[in-house]
Design a protein around this motif. Structure first.
Motif, PDB file in Angstrom:
ATOM      1  N   ALA A   1       0.815  -1.213   0.000  1.00 47.29           N
ATOM      2  CA  ALA A   1       0.000   0.000   0.000  1.00 47.29           C
ATOM      3  C   ALA A   1       0.852   1.267   0.000  1.00 47.29           C
ATOM      4  N   VAL A   2       1.864   1.315   0.877  1.00 44.68           N
ATOM      5  CA  VAL A   2       2.717   2.503   0.942  1.00 44.68           C
ATOM      6  C   VAL A   2       3.508   2.665  -0.341  1.00 44.68           C
ATOM      7  N   GLY A   3       4.087   1.549  -0.808  1.00 40.18           N
ATOM      8  CA  GLY A   3       4.828   1.608  -2.061  1.00 40.18           C
ATOM      9  C   GLY A   3       3.940   1.991  -3.223  1.00 40.18           C
ATOM     10  N   GLY A   4       2.683   1.510  -3.181  1.00 39.20           N
ATOM     11  CA  GLY A   4       1.744   1.864  -4.245  1.00 39.20           C
ATOM     12  C   GLY A   4       1.444   3.345  -4.251  1.00 39.20           C
ATOM     13  N   PHE A   5       1.229   3.905  -3.061  1.00 39.88           N
ATOM     14  CA  PHE A   5       0.952   5.343  -2.974  1.00 39.88           C
ATOM     15  C   PHE A   5       2.137   6.149  -3.491  1.00 39.88           C
ATOM     16  N   ILE A   6       3.334   5.776  -3.046  1.00 39.26           N
ATOM     17  CA  ILE A   6       4.523   6.531  -3.455  1.00 39.26           C
ATOM     18  C   ILE A   6       4.750   6.403  -4.960  1.00 39.26           C
ATOM     19  N   SER A   7       4.597   5.175  -5.468  1.00 42.72           N
ATOM     20  CA  SER A   7       4.778   4.980  -6.910  1.00 42.72           C
ATOM     21  C   SER A   7       3.760   5.800  -7.697  1.00 42.72           C
ATOM     22  N   GLY A   8       2.510   5.815  -7.215  1.00 39.81           N
ATOM     23  CA  GLY A   8       1.484   6.590  -7.889  1.00 39.81           C
ATOM     24  C   GLY A   8       1.746   8.077  -7.803  1.00 39.81           C
ATOM     25  N   PHE A   9       2.234   8.531  -6.643  1.00 39.05           N
ATOM     26  CA  PHE A   9       2.515   9.960  -6.455  1.00 39.05           C
ATOM     27  C   PHE A   9       3.651  10.407  -7.372  1.00 39.05           C
ATOM     28  N   VAL A  10       4.650   9.558  -7.517  1.00 35.84           N
ATOM     29  CA  VAL A  10       5.830   9.931  -8.308  1.00 35.84           C
ATOM     30  C   VAL A  10       5.534   9.925  -9.802  1.00 35.84           C
ATOM     31  N   HIS A  11       4.628   9.047 -10.238  1.00 38.17           N
ATOM     32  CA  HIS A  11       4.434   8.863 -11.683  1.00 38.17           C
ATOM     33  C   HIS A  11       4.110  10.152 -12.439  1.00 38.17           C
ATOM     34  N   PRO A  12       3.172  10.978 -11.992  1.00 37.60           N
ATOM     35  CA  PRO A  12       2.870  12.200 -12.763  1.00 37.60           C
ATOM     36  C   PRO A  12       4.000  13.216 -12.763  1.00 37.60           C
ATOM     37  N   ILE A  13       4.827  13.229 -11.703  1.00 37.82           N
ATOM     38  CA  ILE A  13       5.875  14.245 -11.618  1.00 37.82           C
ATOM     39  C   ILE A  13       7.208  13.743 -12.144  1.00 37.82           C
ATOM     40  N   SER A  14       7.207  12.531 -12.705  1.00 34.67           N
ATOM     41  CA  SER A  14       8.459  11.980 -13.236  1.00 34.67           C
ATOM     42  C   SER A  14       8.552  12.128 -14.750  1.00 34.67           C
ATOM     43  N   GLY A  15       7.519  12.701 -15.373  1.00 32.20           N
ATOM     44  CA  GLY A  15       7.559  12.880 -16.824  1.00 32.20           C
ATOM     45  C   GLY A  15       7.095  14.269 -17.210  1.00 32.20           C
ATOM     46  N   TRP A  16       7.876  14.962 -18.047  1.00 32.78           N
ATOM     47  CA  TRP A  16       7.521  16.331 -18.423  1.00 32.78           C
ATOM     48  C   TRP A  16       6.235  16.390 -19.233  1.00 32.78           C
ATOM     49  N   ASP A  17       5.893  15.277 -19.908  1.00 37.28           N
ATOM     50  CA  ASP A  17       4.639  15.277 -20.665  1.00 37.28           C
ATOM     51  C   ASP A  17       3.446  15.399 -19.721  1.00 37.28           C
ATOM     52  N   HIS A  18       3.500  14.667 -18.588  1.00 41.50           N
ATOM     53  CA  HIS A  18       2.415  14.771 -17.598  1.00 41.50           C
ATOM     54  C   HIS A  18       2.446  16.135 -16.904  1.00 41.50           C
ATOM     55  N   ILE A  19       3.632  16.547 -16.492  1.00 39.04           N
ATOM     56  CA  ILE A  19       3.749  17.811 -15.761  1.00 39.04           C
ATOM     57  C   ILE A  19       3.206  18.972 -16.593  1.00 39.04           C
ATOM     58  N   ALA A  20       3.601  19.014 -17.872  1.00 43.24           N
ATOM     59  CA  ALA A  20       3.194  20.124 -18.736  1.00 43.24           C
ATOM     60  C   ALA A  20       1.671  20.212 -18.845  1.00 43.24           C
ATOM     61  N   ALA A  21       1.032  19.065 -19.093  1.00 41.73           N
ATOM     62  CA  ALA A  21      -0.420  19.068 -19.283  1.00 41.73           C
ATOM     63  C   ALA A  21      -1.156  19.411 -17.990  1.00 41.73           C
ATOM     64  N   MET A  22      -0.692  18.868 -16.871  1.00 38.98           N
ATOM     65  CA  MET A  22      -1.399  19.079 -15.609  1.00 38.98           C
ATOM     66  C   MET A  22      -1.230  20.507 -15.096  1.00 38.98           C
ATOM     67  N   VAL A  23      -0.046  21.074 -15.286  1.00 40.20           N
ATOM     68  CA  VAL A  23       0.144  22.474 -14.936  1.00 40.20           C
ATOM     69  C   VAL A  23      -0.717  23.343 -15.858  1.00 40.20           C
TER      70      VAL A  23
END
Length: 203
Positions: free
Chosen positions: A36-58
């Motif tokens: 559960a903890v690893g899942g949360f951390i992995s999920g939290f990191v995923h959007p901020i680990s790629g500029w394609d996600h960051i750009a669209a979400m910002v």
């Protein structure tokens, strides 16, 4: 003399920067953990680990702030909700074509909306944001670590997305000043360029 809104916006930006700087190293180290903890951390990191996600979400936050209330709050709510649905499709392995293309186009289109100061009706903006959210969510869900908890993983990437939206709103509020309007539209250009770079395979 700075207004209270100015001070509030600056404080919000500083808090986001400090929080990101503090959590990034530990999150990167724990990115592949299970449970559960690893899942949360992995999920939290995923959007901020790629500029394609960051750009669209910002961009969603910036565009929402540019459109003003209620879009400033409606769009950042629609995106994570629909993204969670897309994430479920990804976890379940439901086939979806052109996911990476859809993600790249989200940066181009949303960035373009900011550059050209587009002000469509709220429902049009909502539908547009929702369509792109499905692609981002699908990418998150499809990359769920095998041993991670899917629910906490989804909670993680939804919270990270919300923080990116807040950062975008803080930037978008700069349009209250003439120089800020130029800076915000310039940021839209950078976001659109990032989308083009991904679409053409340069990033």
């Amino acid at each position: 003399m700075p207004t209270s809104d100015t001070t509030h916006g600056r404080n919000l930006q500083r808090l986001l920067m400090i929080a990101t700087a503090l959590v990034m190293p530990s999150l990167a180290q724990a990115h592949s953990e299970a449970g559960a903890v690893g899942g949360f951390i992995s999920g939290f990191v995923h959007p901020i680990s790629g500029w394609d996600h960051i750009a669209a979400m910002v961009a969603v936050g910036i565009w929402g702030a540019f459109l003003g209330a209620p879009a400033m709050w409606v769009l950042p709510v629609i995106f994570p909700m629909v993204m969670a649905f897309g994430g479920a499709l990804g976890v379940l392995g439901v086939p979806m074509p052109f996911v990476e293309t859809g993600i790249a186009l989200s940066g181009i289109v949303l960035g373009g909306m900011i550059v050209f100061a587009a002000r469509p009706p709220l429902w049009v903006a909502g539908v547009l944001v929702a369509v792109f959210a499905i692609f981002h969510g699908y990418a998150h869900g499809a990359e769920l670590p095998h041993a991670a908890n899917a629910v906490t993983y989804a909670v993680g990437f939804v919270i990270a997305t919300g923080l990116l939206h807040l950062g975008g709103i803080a930037i978008g509020l700069l349009i209250r000043w003439e120089w800020g309007r130029v800076a915000v539209r310039g940021a839209g250009g950078v976001i659109a360029a990032t989308g083009f770079a991904f679409l053409l395979g340069y990033l």
